[in-house]
Scaffold this motif. Structure first.
Motif, PDB file in Angstrom:
ATOM      1  N   GLU A 182       0.819  -1.215   0.000  1.00  0.00           N
ATOM      2  CA  GLU A 182       0.000   0.000   0.000  1.00  0.00           C
ATOM      3  C   GLU A 182       0.853   1.266   0.000  1.00  0.00           C
ATOM      4  N   ARG A 214      -1.200  -5.049   2.498  1.00  0.00           N
ATOM      5  CA  ARG A 214      -2.533  -5.615   2.737  1.00  0.00           C
ATOM      6  C   ARG A 214      -2.507  -7.094   2.391  1.00  0.00           C
ATOM      7  N   SER A 221      -5.315 -10.685   2.306  1.00  0.00           N
ATOM      8  CA  SER A 221      -6.620 -11.333   2.508  1.00  0.00           C
ATOM      9  C   SER A 221      -6.475 -12.843   2.639  1.00  0.00           C
ATOM     10  N   ASP A 232      -9.596  -7.296   5.689  1.00  0.00           N
ATOM     11  CA  ASP A 232      -8.220  -7.521   5.248  1.00  0.00           C
ATOM     12  C   ASP A 232      -7.255  -7.156   6.372  1.00  0.00           C
ATOM     13  N   LEU A 252      -3.941  -5.389   7.697  1.00  0.00           N
ATOM     14  CA  LEU A 252      -3.005  -4.304   7.430  1.00  0.00           C
ATOM     15  C   LEU A 252      -1.714  -4.701   8.132  1.00  0.00           C
TER      16      LEU A 252
END
Length: 155
Positions: free
Chosen positions: A29, A39, A41, A108, A110
């Motif tokens: 990011e 990030r 997922s 998600d 961070l």
């Protein structure tokens, strides 16, 4: 000032040794000389290779942080370097797990890492992983670069 150029999963996979399902980060990011923010997922994926007994322990977040550190190292490598220096996670300290697991976190992840100190062959990072503003785990990690160059060769 953080660089806001987003680097995707394919870029990450081409710059760190983790491949396939073990490349856990979706994208970078932001980053600068001292820190990186990524990030992910993959903590929700049923086939996450770090799962055990159908769960992903919060302690696995350390691997997410280590991969962010590896990406940071790749970003800081000189543009003309032909090979990124291999880094090895050698110590994790003051780690606090604020949740028992990551796979039940809907948002998600961070993943943030900040360089505390850097030497020629070692780096100390502070890391933290959060989701939707909730701190999940945090700690410090020591990385040794080019470990094979630090050991004497016995002949």
């Amino acid at each position: 000032m953080l660089n806001q150029i987003k680097l995707d999963h394919a870029w990450i996979a081409s710059h760190i040794p983790h491949q396939g399902g073990m490349c856990l980060l979706d994208y970078v990011e932001a980053w600068d000389q001292q820190r990186i923010r990524c990030r992910a997922s993959s903590h929700r994926a049923a086939d996450n290779p770090l799962r055990a007994c159908g769960r992903l322990s919060a302690a696995c977040g350390i691997e997410y942080a280590a991969q962010a550190m590896a990406v940071h190292g790749a970003l800081l490598a000189p543009p003309d370097s032909t090979r990124v220096r291999a880094g090895y996670l050698v110590s994790v300290r003051d780690t606090r797990l604020h949740v028992p697991r990551l796979d039940d976190i809907a948002a998600d992840l961070l993943v943030e890492a900040s360089c505390i100190t850097r030497g020629e062959n070692n780096i100390l990072y502070q890391f933290r992983i959060s989701a939707a503003g909730r701190l999940l785990l945090e700690g410090r990690a020591a990385v040794v670069l080019n470990a094979n160059a630090l050991t004497p060769h016995i002949t």
